[in-house]
Structures are given as C-alpha cells and as structure tokens.
Design a protein around this motif. Structure first.
Motif, PDB file in Angstrom:
ATOM      1  N   ASN A 138      49.914   8.524   3.139  1.00 11.57           N
ATOM      2  CA  ASN A 138      50.524   9.677   3.804  1.00 11.57           C
ATOM      3  C   ASN A 138      49.825   9.880   5.134  1.00 11.57           C
ATOM      4  O   ASN A 138      48.593   9.858   5.190  1.00 11.57           O
ATOM      5  N   PHE A 139      50.582  10.047   6.182  1.00 14.77           N
ATOM      6  CA  PHE A 139      50.007  10.228   7.505  1.00 14.77           C
ATOM      7  C   PHE A 139      50.189  11.657   7.972  1.00 14.77           C
ATOM      8  O   PHE A 139      51.237  12.267   7.765  1.00 14.77           O
ATOM      9  N   TRP A 140      49.163  12.151   8.615  1.00 10.65           N
ATOM     10  CA  TRP A 140      49.237  13.442   9.268  1.00 10.65           C
ATOM     11  C   TRP A 140      48.915  13.268  10.746  1.00 10.65           C
ATOM     12  O   TRP A 140      48.141  12.390  11.119  1.00 10.65           O
ATOM     13  N   ARG A 141      49.498  14.126  11.526  1.00 15.73           N
ATOM     14  CA  ARG A 141      49.022  14.319  12.889  1.00 15.73           C
ATOM     15  C   ARG A 141      48.557  15.757  12.941  1.00 15.73           C
ATOM     16  O   ARG A 141      49.359  16.680  12.887  1.00 15.73           O
ATOM     17  N   LEU A 142      47.241  15.945  13.015  1.00 11.68           N
ATOM     18  CA  LEU A 142      46.659  17.273  12.927  1.00 11.68           C
ATOM     19  C   LEU A 142      46.560  17.925  14.299  1.00 11.68           C
ATOM     20  O   LEU A 142      46.333  17.252  15.308  1.00 11.68           O
ATOM     21  N   ALA A 143      46.676  19.238  14.306  1.00 12.86           N
ATOM     22  CA  ALA A 143      46.506  20.005  15.539  1.00 12.86           C
ATOM     23  C   ALA A 143      45.015  20.245  15.759  1.00 12.86           C
ATOM     24  O   ALA A 143      44.518  21.368  15.745  1.00 12.86           O
ATOM     25  N   ILE A 144      44.287  19.148  15.967  1.00 12.44           N
ATOM     26  CA  ILE A 144      42.842  19.184  16.138  1.00 12.44           C
ATOM     27  C   ILE A 144      42.452  18.240  17.268  1.00 12.44           C
ATOM     28  O   ILE A 144      43.067  17.192  17.456  1.00 12.44           O
ATOM     29  N   GLN A 145      41.475  18.635  18.030  1.00  9.49           N
ATOM     30  CA  GLN A 145      40.950  17.774  19.086  1.00  9.49           C
ATOM     31  C   GLN A 145      39.429  17.897  19.092  1.00  9.49           C
ATOM     32  O   GLN A 145      38.899  19.003  19.177  1.00  9.49           O
ATOM     33  N   PRO A 146      38.729  16.745  18.952  1.00  7.95           N
ATOM     34  CA  PRO A 146      39.261  15.391  18.804  1.00  7.95           C
ATOM     35  C   PRO A 146      39.681  15.114  17.359  1.00  7.95           C
ATOM     36  O   PRO A 146      39.286  15.816  16.455  1.00  7.95           O
ATOM     37  N   GLY A 147      40.486  14.052  17.206  1.00  4.06           N
ATOM     38  CA  GLY A 147      40.778  13.561  15.871  1.00  4.06           C
ATOM     39  C   GLY A 147      42.165  13.783  15.344  1.00  4.06           C
ATOM     40  O   GLY A 147      42.338  13.996  14.148  1.00  4.06           O
ATOM     41  N   LYS A 148      43.193  13.715  16.164  1.00  3.31           N
ATOM     42  CA  LYS A 148      44.558  14.008  15.715  1.00  3.31           C
ATOM     43  C   LYS A 148      45.024  13.129  14.562  1.00  3.31           C
ATOM     44  O   LYS A 148      45.578  13.646  13.579  1.00  3.31           O
ATOM     45  N   ASN A 174      45.527  24.656  24.907  1.00  2.00           N
ATOM     46  CA  ASN A 174      45.842  23.352  24.328  1.00  2.00           C
ATOM     47  C   ASN A 174      46.720  23.557  23.103  1.00  2.00           C
ATOM     48  O   ASN A 174      46.674  24.607  22.461  1.00  2.00           O
ATOM     49  N   GLN A 175      47.521  22.553  22.772  1.00  2.00           N
ATOM     50  CA  GLN A 175      48.366  22.604  21.589  1.00  2.00           C
ATOM     51  C   GLN A 175      47.584  22.370  20.299  1.00  2.00           C
ATOM     52  O   GLN A 175      48.128  22.522  19.205  1.00  2.00           O
ATOM     53  N   ARG A 176      46.319  21.979  20.432  1.00  7.65           N
ATOM     54  CA  ARG A 176      45.509  21.678  19.256  1.00  7.65           C
ATOM     55  C   ARG A 176      44.268  22.572  19.231  1.00  7.65           C
ATOM     56  O   ARG A 176      43.749  22.958  20.275  1.00  7.65           O
ATOM     57  N   ARG A 177      43.789  22.883  18.036  1.00  2.00           N
ATOM     58  CA  ARG A 177      42.506  23.574  17.922  1.00  2.00           C
ATOM     59  C   ARG A 177      41.412  22.612  18.375  1.00  2.00           C
ATOM     60  O   ARG A 177      41.343  21.469  17.919  1.00  2.00           O
ATOM     61  N   GLN A 178      40.549  23.084  19.247  1.00  2.86           N
ATOM     62  CA  GLN A 178      39.522  22.220  19.812  1.00  2.86           C
ATOM     63  C   GLN A 178      38.155  22.552  19.232  1.00  2.86           C
ATOM     64  O   GLN A 178      37.771  23.722  19.120  1.00  2.86           O
ATOM     65  N   TYR A 179      37.446  21.519  18.883  1.00  2.00           N
ATOM     66  CA  TYR A 179      36.076  21.642  18.398  1.00  2.00           C
ATOM     67  C   TYR A 179      35.169  21.054  19.468  1.00  2.00           C
ATOM     68  O   TYR A 179      35.004  19.831  19.569  1.00  2.00           O
TER      69      TYR A 179
END
Length: 410
Positions: free
Chosen positions: A276-286, A346-351
């Motif tokens: 199963n593949f995900w594209r996560l709303a995370i940066q870095p590491g989508k 950004n469209q992703r949550r950033q760490y």
C-alpha cells in the motif's frame, strides 16, 4: 490503507497515517519474566501492584532527635536523651514523656514519637538536648505516604526506565513480566550503496540509512536483524524478503519502492504479500509504503537520509512502540516562541531541524537550520529537535511554534 490515496494524487495528513498504522499494529510479542538487572527499556506486560506500604513504617527524614511535639514548650526546651536509633535498627521501648531519641535518616520512629527535629537546630548538654518548637509530624515520612499496599506501581504497556526499576526494587519486587523485544529486519536496497570504509567509484554512495535506522531501532528497544543490502534484482529481493519474514516480527526498508525499472523491491513484496502506498502531507518524506510480507508488517521509508530519519521518528516510531505493547506512543510537543520567519505556506506539514537558543533576555526561542534539504543529515546533527510548521501556516518571529525535542523520541 488503499493505494487509491496515492493514485488520486492526494496527500494524507500525517496524523491520519499514524492513526491508521496504530489501528493495524500487530499484537505484542510473547511475554517473559526477567530480573530487574535486565529490565531497562523493556515494556511491562501486566500491571504490577505494591506488596507493601511505602514506606513500610514511619521513619525519620533527617538526622536529629525523635520526640513528641507536645513535650516541647512554645519557647523550646530540654528533653532527656533516652537512646539512639540508626537506619537498619529499631527501638521497641516506647518514648516516655519528656524524652527524645537520637535518630538518623531512614530509621524507624520509636513508639510514641511523632516528630523529628534536625540535629543542627538542637543543642546537646550531656544527657539532655535542647530542642526548638516543632510542628506535629515534622520531618517524618509516614507509613504508606508514597504508596499503599495494593496500589499500582507500574501499569501494563509502560516502558521501564531507571526510576521505574528503582521503584520496583523499593517494593521488594525482584522480577517483572515483560514483552519479548520486537525482532525487526532491516534491509537496504540499491546497487549504488557501499559501506563506510569501502572505496567509492563514480555513482556510488555510502549507506547512511542502514546505520542511522539501526541506531534508532536499538534505542527503541528493538532487536535489530540487519540483512544488509539487497541486490537490485527481483529474485534476490524476493529471496531476501522471504528469509527475513520467516525470522522477524516486522520488516523495514528504505528506498527502492519507486516506479523505476531498477526498483525491484515493490515487485518482490507484491509477489510475497501486499503493498500500500501513501503520499503523506509531510516534509521531508512524502513517499511512504506499508504492507505485508508473508503475513508480517512491512514499512518502506523514503531513501533520502533526512527524509528517512524524520519519517522514522514521526511515523515509524509510534507503530513500533505499539507493536512492542506500549500504550503511550506519541511524543508531546511544547510551544516555544519562534526565533525565525517562515513566510511561505506549504501544502505539507514541515518538520524543520531546529534547536532552542536563548535570546539577549534569556528567553528560549526556536532557531531553525538554514539548510532543510531531505538529503542532508548535518542539519539534524546541529539540531536538538524538530520545529513543526503546519500545512498552510506562516510563521513570524515570536509566534508560538510546536517544538519536539529529540529526547522525546528516545
């Protein structure tokens, strides 16, 4: 966990991904009973109750004199010294009116005594001691003050630190039932990977993820089985995965699950189980992959070193801890004023790799490293934690920002 999340081009929120992973975490491993000397970092498999009161009797919190508070006048007065009691000793004879007993820290209070005066507040004259006024119960540790018999010492699902081991020992408990360490198979994928110390030729890189992830896993109490680097060949990948799944509780890989024709890991896993593949709303590491190999859970982390590190800390860690039987698996961020500007949402949550620095007034502020590349680890070495910038969030100086210390991930 449907592949349609990825196919539709949507980005799954990080918290949703973690929630789905926790919901599908396997049951913890079998239990075993071990001595306290082996228990550091292990997860308790059942509630542990105190077999006795802590303390088990009233005892002195100070070196001084045990007495009856009512025997000391308001202006202070003299009492007769009627003996001494050291730690490990006890006195059966009851204290008489007008008497005091020399006592040492941890020693049981003599019968009839109800208070202790520290020795530095007293004056000794031969067999008499002058004591100042004392409040009833002062400097006395009462029986059961810390815990009563039958109270819960440690709850099931709790990881044992030094302080929990000390508490168990203080209750006289020599052994504890814990879960067996989770066996995690760590596999790397990529013909370009070489081990530190080897000579590189053009196109080759050192395998940082293998060592970084293994160190994280060991810190989380996991029994790491390192299967090295799989050759980028379908048969080799399939054989390595089949062997690993037969020997471990969970499989972990980094990189190798893209759509490139040289990435055979995905095909090998699909032949043995499900992807199963995900594209996560995370940066870095989508990009992140989850599935099963011969019935065992498998997680595929991104290949870029910082992306692999961040997704391991944020997404993998809660899943692994839950699979080890832990109940509390999510870190707790603190709110700290920003010492930086982040004007572009950004469209992703950033760490962001960040640390806490003091300004000119001694106020702690979050400072971020200027280099936030997903391929570079130097910023994470400079940092002492992660600053979280939510999706569509702008940050101006002094805004409260969620900060996760790296110590929260240990």
């Amino acid at each position: 966990m449907s592949a349609s999340v990825c196919d539709a081009g949507h980005l799954m929120p990080v918290d949703d991904a973690i929630a789905q992973l926790l919901a599908q975490a396997p049951p913890p491993p079998a239990t075993q009973v071990i001595g306290l000397s082996e228990a550091l970092g292990r997860v308790v498999a059942e509630d542990v109750f105190s077999p006795l009161d802590l303390p088990s009797w009233d005892n002195s919190a100070m070196d001084g004199y045990a007495l009856r508070a009512a025997d000391v006048p308001a202006e202070g007065g003299y009492l007769l010294v009627a003996g001494r009691v050291a730690a490990g000793q006890s006195r059966q004879q009851s204290l008489e009116a007008g008497e005091a007993v020399r006592i040492f820290t941890g020693a049981p209070l003599p019968p009839g005594a109800d208070s202790v005066v520290p020795q530095e507040r007293c004056r000794v004259y031969a067999q008499r001691v002058w004591c100042p006024p004392v409040r009833l119960g002062e400097h006395v540790r009462k029986q059961g003050e810390e815990l009563r018999r039958g109270a819960t010492l440690i709850s099931a699902g709790q990881r044992l630190r030094a302080q929990e081991i000390g508490l168990l020992a203080s209750a006289g408990i020599p052994r504890v039932k814990v879960y067996r360490p989770l066996r995690v198979c760590l596999l790397s994928s990529g013909n370009e990977l070489r081990e530190p110390g080897e000579t590189l030729v053009p196109g080759q890189i050192y395998n940082s993820n293998r060592h970084c992830l293994a160190a994280l896993l060991r810190g989380w109490g996991v029994d790491v089985h390192d299967y090295g680097v799989m050759a980028d060949q379908l048969a080799a990948s399939r054989d390595a995965l089949a062997l690993a799944s037969s020997e471990c509780d969970l499989l972990l890989t980094s990189a190798g699950v893209s759509v490139g024709e040289e990435d055979h890991l995905k095909q090998a896993i699909e032949a043995l189980g499900q992807v199963n593949f995900w594209r996560l709303a995370i940066q870095p590491g989508k990009p992140l992959a989850f599935g099963t190999v011969a019935g065992k859970p498998w997680l595929g982390l991104p290949g870029n070193p910082s992306a692999a590190l961040i997704t391991a800390l944020v997404v993998l860690r809660p899943f692994l801890l839950r699979a080890q039987g832990m109940t509390q698996v999510l870190p707790t961020p603190v709110q700290v004023p920003a010492g930086f500007e982040w004007p572009h949402p950004n469209q992703r949550r950033q760490y962001l790799r960040a640390r806490l620095d003091s300004d000119a007034h001694g106020q702690l502020r979050v400072t971020v490293h200027p280099q936030q590349s997903s391929a570079m680890l130097s910023a994470a070495c400079w940092a002492d934690g992660l600053a979280i910038v939510e999706r569509e969030q702008r940050v101006v100086r002094d805004d409260p920002v969620a900060f996760l210390s790296f110590t929260e991930f240990l």
